[in-house]
Scaffold this active site. Sequence first.
Site, short mmCIF file in Angstrom:
data_model
loop_
_atom_site.label_atom_id
_atom_site.label_comp_id
_atom_site.label_asym_id
_atom_site.label_seq_id
_atom_site.Cartn_x
_atom_site.Cartn_y
_atom_site.Cartn_z
N CYS A 30 -32.84 101.74 36.13
CA CYS A 30 -32.22 102.50 35.04
C CYS A 30 -30.71 102.23 35.04
O CYS A 30 -30.20 101.51 35.89
CB CYS A 30 -32.50 103.98 35.23
SG CYS A 30 -31.64 104.70 36.65
N CYS B 217 -28.92 103.21 38.41
CA CYS B 217 -29.12 102.23 39.49
C CYS B 217 -28.50 100.87 39.14
O CYS B 217 -27.96 100.20 40.01
CB CYS B 217 -30.61 102.11 39.78
SG CYS B 217 -31.30 103.70 40.33
N ASP C 75 -38.04 112.57 35.20
CA ASP C 75 -37.42 111.47 35.92
C ASP C 75 -36.61 110.55 35.00
O ASP C 75 -35.54 110.07 35.38
CB ASP C 75 -38.46 110.65 36.69
CG ASP C 75 -37.85 109.67 37.67
OD1 ASP C 75 -37.15 110.14 38.60
OD2 ASP C 75 -38.05 108.45 37.51
N GLU D 10 -33.60 102.92 44.14
CA GLU D 10 -32.55 101.96 44.43
C GLU D 10 -31.36 102.63 45.13
O GLU D 10 -30.77 102.05 46.05
CB GLU D 10 -32.09 101.27 43.14
CG GLU D 10 -33.18 100.48 42.44
CD GLU D 10 -34.06 101.31 41.50
OE1 GLU D 10 -34.86 100.70 40.78
OE2 GLU D 10 -33.97 102.57 41.49
N ASN E 276 -38.13 106.52 45.55
CA ASN E 276 -37.69 107.64 44.73
C ASN E 276 -37.97 108.93 45.49
O ASN E 276 -39.11 109.20 45.86
CB ASN E 276 -38.42 107.61 43.38
CG ASN E 276 -37.90 108.65 42.42
OD1 ASN E 276 -37.86 109.82 42.74
ND2 ASN E 276 -37.51 108.20 41.24
N HIS F 6 -32.85 108.21 43.18
CA HIS F 6 -33.72 107.15 42.68
C HIS F 6 -33.98 106.16 43.82
O HIS F 6 -33.24 106.11 44.80
CB HIS F 6 -33.05 106.42 41.52
CG HIS F 6 -32.97 107.24 40.27
ND1 HIS F 6 -32.90 106.66 39.03
CD2 HIS F 6 -32.95 108.58 40.07
CE1 HIS F 6 -32.84 107.61 38.11
NE2 HIS F 6 -32.86 108.78 38.72
#
Length: 131
Positions: free
Chosen positions: A64, A67, A127, A39, A26, A37
């Site tokens: 999330c 991602c 975030d 990913e 991140n 993020h």
Amino acid sequence: MGLAEGGIPIGSVLVKGKNIVGHGHNRRVQNGDPMAHAEIDCLKNAGRIGSYKGTTLYSTLMPCYLCAGAVVQFGIKKVIAGESRTFPGAKAFMEEHGVEVIDVDDNECYALMQEFIKKNTDLWNEDIGEK
């Protein structure tokens, strides 16, 4: 790595066969980029690998929706998350799109995230979009 740089301690690795093809963490704080993020950073660092067939995405935390959307879009068929107690993420969304999702529910990942959130509540809320 992200925590050491003043960011959020979430990392991700993309594996194809037995080879790591990308890794990231991140970088939202470091880059001032709300899309950075772990990913997404991992996929950017993997670059153009052609087909994502046979890849597995590992992440500290359940991905999330942002991602998870990338996972579905690129056809990644397996995601292994360190834990989802801290943040439930988009497990059902990925599964509905044919992704095998494994939640390891690792106590070390959970403890790391809980300690971070306790010390950085505002940053964490930002975030996850709750600020």
